[in-house]
Design a protein around this motif. Structure first.
Motif, PDB file in Angstrom:
ATOM      1  N   ASP A 160     -10.735  14.707  37.090  1.00  0.00           N
ATOM      2  CA  ASP A 160      -9.616  14.918  36.175  1.00  0.00           C
ATOM      3  C   ASP A 160     -10.094  14.961  34.730  1.00  0.00           C
ATOM      4  O   ASP A 160      -9.669  15.790  33.933  1.00  0.00           O
ATOM      5  N   ALA A 161     -11.057  14.042  34.395  1.00  0.00           N
ATOM      6  CA  ALA A 161     -11.552  13.987  33.019  1.00  0.00           C
ATOM      7  C   ALA A 161     -12.320  15.252  32.680  1.00  0.00           C
ATOM      8  O   ALA A 161     -12.136  15.853  31.623  1.00  0.00           O
ATOM      9  N   SER A 162     -13.208  15.675  33.637  1.00  0.00           N
ATOM     10  CA  SER A 162     -14.031  16.849  33.356  1.00  0.00           C
ATOM     11  C   SER A 162     -13.197  18.108  33.283  1.00  0.00           C
ATOM     12  O   SER A 162     -13.503  19.030  32.539  1.00  0.00           O
ATOM     13  N   SER A 163     -12.116  18.156  34.086  1.00  0.00           N
ATOM     14  CA  SER A 163     -11.294  19.360  34.077  1.00  0.00           C
ATOM     15  C   SER A 163     -10.344  19.378  32.900  1.00  0.00           C
ATOM     16  O   SER A 163      -9.984  20.433  32.398  1.00  0.00           O
ATOM     17  N   SER A 164      -9.935  18.205  32.427  1.00  0.00           N
ATOM     18  CA  SER A 164      -8.978  18.166  31.330  1.00  0.00           C
ATOM     19  C   SER A 164      -9.638  18.446  29.996  1.00  0.00           C
ATOM     20  O   SER A 164      -9.054  19.086  29.128  1.00  0.00           O
ATOM     21  N   GLU A 165     -10.883  17.967  29.810  1.00  0.00           N
ATOM     22  CA  GLU A 165     -11.558  18.153  28.525  1.00  0.00           C
ATOM     23  C   GLU A 165     -11.788  19.625  28.200  1.00  0.00           C
ATOM     24  O   GLU A 165     -11.422  20.075  27.111  1.00  0.00           O
ATOM     25  N   PRO A 166     -12.337  20.430  29.141  1.00  0.00           N
ATOM     26  CA  PRO A 166     -12.523  21.847  28.831  1.00  0.00           C
ATOM     27  C   PRO A 166     -11.206  22.550  28.550  1.00  0.00           C
ATOM     28  O   PRO A 166     -11.162  23.464  27.753  1.00  0.00           O
ATOM     29  N   SER A 167     -10.110  22.122  29.221  1.00  0.00           N
ATOM     30  CA  SER A 167      -8.841  22.800  28.999  1.00  0.00           C
ATOM     31  C   SER A 167      -8.379  22.619  27.565  1.00  0.00           C
ATOM     32  O   SER A 167      -7.821  23.522  26.962  1.00  0.00           O
ATOM     33  N   VAL A 168      -8.631  21.400  27.014  1.00  0.00           N
ATOM     34  CA  VAL A 168      -8.289  21.163  25.611  1.00  0.00           C
ATOM     35  C   VAL A 168      -9.152  22.037  24.718  1.00  0.00           C
ATOM     36  O   VAL A 168      -8.672  22.699  23.802  1.00  0.00           O
ATOM     37  N   ASP A 169     -10.483  22.056  25.024  1.00  0.00           N
ATOM     38  CA  ASP A 169     -11.406  22.872  24.235  1.00  0.00           C
ATOM     39  C   ASP A 169     -11.053  24.357  24.355  1.00  0.00           C
ATOM     40  O   ASP A 169     -11.090  25.075  23.365  1.00  0.00           O
ATOM     41  N   SER A 170     -10.773  24.797  25.577  1.00  0.00           N
ATOM     42  CA  SER A 170     -10.447  26.202  25.795  1.00  0.00           C
ATOM     43  C   SER A 170      -9.197  26.601  25.028  1.00  0.00           C
ATOM     44  O   SER A 170      -9.128  27.681  24.443  1.00  0.00           O
ATOM     45  N   ALA A 171      -8.222  25.724  25.026  1.00  0.00           N
ATOM     46  CA  ALA A 171      -7.000  26.020  24.285  1.00  0.00           C
ATOM     47  C   ALA A 171      -7.280  26.129  22.793  1.00  0.00           C
ATOM     48  O   ALA A 171      -6.748  27.012  22.100  1.00  0.00           O
ATOM     49  N   ALA A 172      -8.129  25.228  22.301  1.00  0.00           N
ATOM     50  CA  ALA A 172      -8.471  25.255  20.874  1.00  0.00           C
ATOM     51  C   ALA A 172      -9.250  26.520  20.533  1.00  0.00           C
ATOM     52  O   ALA A 172      -9.022  27.137  19.484  1.00  0.00           O
ATOM     53  N   ILE A 173     -10.160  26.891  21.460  1.00  0.00           N
ATOM     54  CA  ILE A 173     -10.955  28.097  21.230  1.00  0.00           C
ATOM     55  C   ILE A 173     -10.064  29.334  21.229  1.00  0.00           C
ATOM     56  O   ILE A 173     -10.190  30.212  20.366  1.00  0.00           O
ATOM     57  N   ARG A 174      -9.145  29.396  22.204  1.00  0.00           N
ATOM     58  CA  ARG A 174      -8.232  30.547  22.262  1.00  0.00           C
ATOM     59  C   ARG A 174      -7.358  30.633  21.018  1.00  0.00           C
ATOM     60  O   ARG A 174      -7.100  31.721  20.500  1.00  0.00           O
ATOM     61  N   LYS A 175      -6.939  29.497  20.536  1.00  0.00           N
ATOM     62  CA  LYS A 175      -6.107  29.465  19.329  1.00  0.00           C
ATOM     63  C   LYS A 175      -6.894  29.955  18.115  1.00  0.00           C
ATOM     64  O   LYS A 175      -6.395  30.734  17.301  1.00  0.00           O
ATOM     65  N   ARG A 176      -8.142  29.487  18.043  1.00  0.00           N
ATOM     66  CA  ARG A 176      -8.996  29.913  16.928  1.00  0.00           C
ATOM     67  C   ARG A 176      -9.268  31.410  16.997  1.00  0.00           C
ATOM     68  O   ARG A 176      -9.196  32.117  15.980  1.00  0.00           O
ATOM     69  N   GLU A 177      -9.597  31.907  18.200  1.00  0.00           N
ATOM     70  CA  GLU A 177      -9.871  33.330  18.359  1.00  0.00           C
ATOM     71  C   GLU A 177      -8.650  34.181  18.029  1.00  0.00           C
ATOM     72  O   GLU A 177      -8.770  35.245  17.410  1.00  0.00           O
ATOM     73  N   ALA A 178      -7.482  33.701  18.422  1.00  0.00           N
ATOM     74  CA  ALA A 178      -6.244  34.438  18.121  1.00  0.00           C
ATOM     75  C   ALA A 178      -6.020  34.521  16.622  1.00  0.00           C
ATOM     76  O   ALA A 178      -5.589  35.568  16.098  1.00  0.00           O
ATOM     77  N   ARG A 179      -6.332  33.426  15.930  1.00  0.00           N
ATOM     78  CA  ARG A 179      -6.174  33.426  14.467  1.00  0.00           C
ATOM     79  C   ARG A 179      -7.140  34.413  13.814  1.00  0.00           C
ATOM     80  O   ARG A 179      -6.751  35.175  12.917  1.00  0.00           O
ATOM     81  N   ILE A 180      -8.405  34.405  14.295  1.00  0.00           N
ATOM     82  CA  ILE A 180      -9.397  35.329  13.723  1.00  0.00           C
ATOM     83  C   ILE A 180      -9.011  36.773  14.022  1.00  0.00           C
ATOM     84  O   ILE A 180      -9.102  37.639  13.144  1.00  0.00           O
ATOM     85  N   ARG A 181      -8.586  37.031  15.252  1.00  0.00           N
ATOM     86  CA  ARG A 181      -8.183  38.401  15.624  1.00  0.00           C
ATOM     87  C   ARG A 181      -7.077  38.902  14.699  1.00  0.00           C
ATOM     88  O   ARG A 181      -7.081  40.060  14.281  1.00  0.00           O
ATOM     89  N   LYS A 182      -6.137  38.018  14.393  1.00  0.00           N
ATOM     90  CA  LYS A 182      -5.054  38.410  13.493  1.00  0.00           C
ATOM     91  C   LYS A 182      -5.577  38.642  12.086  1.00  0.00           C
ATOM     92  O   LYS A 182      -5.205  39.624  11.426  1.00  0.00           O
ATOM     93  N   ASP A 183      -6.450  37.739  11.614  1.00  0.00           N
ATOM     94  CA  ASP A 183      -6.984  37.847  10.253  1.00  0.00           C
ATOM     95  C   ASP A 183      -7.770  39.136  10.046  1.00  0.00           C
ATOM     96  O   ASP A 183      -7.691  39.760   8.982  1.00  0.00           O
ATOM     97  N   ILE A 184      -8.558  39.529  11.059  1.00  0.00           N
ATOM     98  CA  ILE A 184      -9.401  40.722  10.899  1.00  0.00           C
ATOM     99  C   ILE A 184      -8.701  41.993  11.389  1.00  0.00           C
ATOM    100  O   ILE A 184      -9.301  43.067  11.378  1.00  0.00           O
ATOM    101  N   LYS A 185      -7.438  41.824  11.818  1.00  0.00           N
ATOM    102  CA  LYS A 185      -6.646  42.978  12.316  1.00  0.00           C
ATOM    103  C   LYS A 185      -7.365  43.654  13.488  1.00  0.00           C
ATOM    104  O   LYS A 185      -7.503  44.885  13.554  1.00  0.00           O
ATOM    105  N   ALA A 186      -7.851  42.833  14.418  1.00  0.00           N
ATOM    106  CA  ALA A 186      -8.686  43.321  15.517  1.00  0.00           C
ATOM    107  C   ALA A 186      -7.969  44.362  16.371  1.00  0.00           C
ATOM    108  O   ALA A 186      -8.571  45.374  16.766  1.00  0.00           O
ATOM    109  N   ASP A 187      -6.704  44.139  16.683  1.00  0.00           N
ATOM    110  CA  ASP A 187      -5.995  45.068  17.564  1.00  0.00           C
ATOM    111  C   ASP A 187      -5.795  46.433  16.910  1.00  0.00           C
ATOM    112  O   ASP A 187      -5.905  47.475  17.563  1.00  0.00           O
ATOM    113  N   ILE A 188      -5.512  46.431  15.623  1.00  0.00           N
ATOM    114  CA  ILE A 188      -5.359  47.700  14.889  1.00  0.00           C
ATOM    115  C   ILE A 188      -6.689  48.442  14.865  1.00  0.00           C
ATOM    116  O   ILE A 188      -6.764  49.642  15.142  1.00  0.00           O
TER     117      ILE A 188
END
Length: 397
Positions: free
Chosen positions: A25-53
């Motif tokens: 449970d500990a090993s599976s929960s820790e990456p999920s927190v990290d993964s969520a943080a990473i996805r959030k950070r990547e989404a912010r960068i994608r928006k900042d650099i207008k990646a989709d456009i």
């Protein structure tokens, strides 16, 4: 007694399962927190650099290139985010094996960036002196005053090995190595004439980087392919990269073949001379290469700065050369963009990057097609519409 042992066994099993479950449970929960943080950070960068456009605009550019015959892979990334990547055409036309993002391409002269970095790394370690001459390592080398620096920036004045030894190579069907090339320079009589004295002017010459690869072998006691694998490819996680002379058959998985005029090109007599060419890699591994250079994970910040410093000013213009990198400079002769092109036996390649805006453009093709070098539209897209001084065709010949 048996009953007591039975109870103890059950309790032990329950306790072990509980501990394992908590651990899981500990090993599976820790990456999920990290993964969520990473996805959030990547989404912010994608928006900042207008990646989709940008991705949509690059897609339109690549549709035009595909119509012009582009056959290969493309990857564009910025600030650690892949903005666009795709694969087109065939790795092997005869067997209709399609190119994928895992396809491995001969980088041709783009390989010079790896050779130059290997030399700078050995210089940092005190194993190779940039101000030393080739004769310091090869006493029988017939040319005086050719320093490692002059090789790195194509200011050696040396003859071209391809033309100098072409008659014997093709006549006797020899596949020479870098060390055999060095022996030929030392023993050929009369000594092949130089074009000019060292450090007099810039002249792009594959001999320079073939000698640099020979020097890497000389000072390390390792084959160039072995050195590159152990000291650059493996440490950087570039598992899909190798030198053409490697004997590891597993590395040939997903390897492409070069085509020109509709024909697959056979092995060339000079394919076993490396350093000036010879690296096989993927677009994804080249992104790792860019990230490692940017983050100073393979050589120091000071060494990279030295490598991208313009060193040729005989002819005014926006094109220049550092140590193993071509440079696009501004009116003040300062480096705006860093890149290298490649062209060898059906392969056309380019890696082009901007350290200020932190973006990289990679195109690899295994069917001769000069549209690979027409990247101005993509550069302007990554600059968010601001027009650069980059010309439509960036190929330096």
């Amino acid at each position: 007694m048996r009953f007591q042992l039975y109870i103890l066994a059950i309790l032990f099993s329950v306790f072990s399962f509980s501990c394992q479950q908590k651990s899981t449970d500990a090993s599976s929960s820790e990456p999920s927190v990290d993964s969520a943080a990473i996805r959030k950070r990547e989404a912010r960068i994608r928006k900042d650099i207008k990646a989709d456009i940008k991705a949509g605009l690059i897609e339109e550019v690549m549709k035009k290139k595909q119509a012009q015959g582009f056959n290969g892979t493309v990857l564009v990334a910025q600030k650690g985010i892949i903005v666009y990547q795709n694969a087109y055409g065939y790795a092997n036309f005869k067997d209709t094996v399609r190119n994928t993002l895992q396809s491995k391409f001969q980088l041709a002269s783009l390989s010079k960036t790896f050779t130059a970095v290997a030399v700078m790394k050995l210089s940092e370690q005190g194993k190779l002196g940039l101000d030393n001459t080739v004769k310091d390592y090869y006493p029988d080398f017939p040319y005086e005053g050719v320093t490692i620096r002059s090789l790195l920036c194509h200011r050696s004045g040396l003859p071209y090995y391809q033309y100098t030894f072409d008659k014997v190579v093709r006549g006797d069907k020899i596949y020479p190595t870098n060390q055999e090339m060095m022996k030929w320079f030392a023993t050929t009589k009369p000594t092949p004439a130089i074009f000019n004295l060292p450090d007099h002017f810039f002249s792009y010459n594959n001999t320079n980087f073939a000698i640099l690869a020979a020097l890497v072998e000389k000072v390390t006691g390792m084959g160039f392919d072995q050195y590159m694998r152990q000291n650059i490819f493996v440490p950087l996680g570039m598992k899909d990269s190798f030198i053409a002379t490697s004997k590891n058959d597993s590395l040939n998985i997903n390897r492409t073949y070069g085509y020109q005029f509709g024909q697959r090109l056979p092995k060339d007599y000079y394919d076993d001379i490396t350093g000036d060419k010879g690296v096989f890699s993927t677009a994804g591994d080249l992104l790792k290469w860019y990230n490692a250079l940017r983050d100073n994970r393979i050589i120091s910040k000071e060494s990279l700065k030295e490598m991208i410093l313009p060193r040729s000013f005989e002819y005014p213009g926006l094109r220049n050369y550092g140590y193993g990198f071509r440079l696009w400079v501004n009116a003040k002769q300062q480096t705006d963009y860093v890149y290298h092109t490649g062209w060898w036996k059906g392969y056309n390649t380019i890696m082009f990057f901007d350290l200020r805006e932190d973006f990289v453009i990679i195109l690899l093709s295994n069917r001769y097609n000069r549209s690979v070098y027409n990247i101005k539209e993509i550069v302007d897209i990554m600059n968010e519409g601001k027009k650069s001084t980059v010309e439509e065709n960036i190929l330096d010949e």
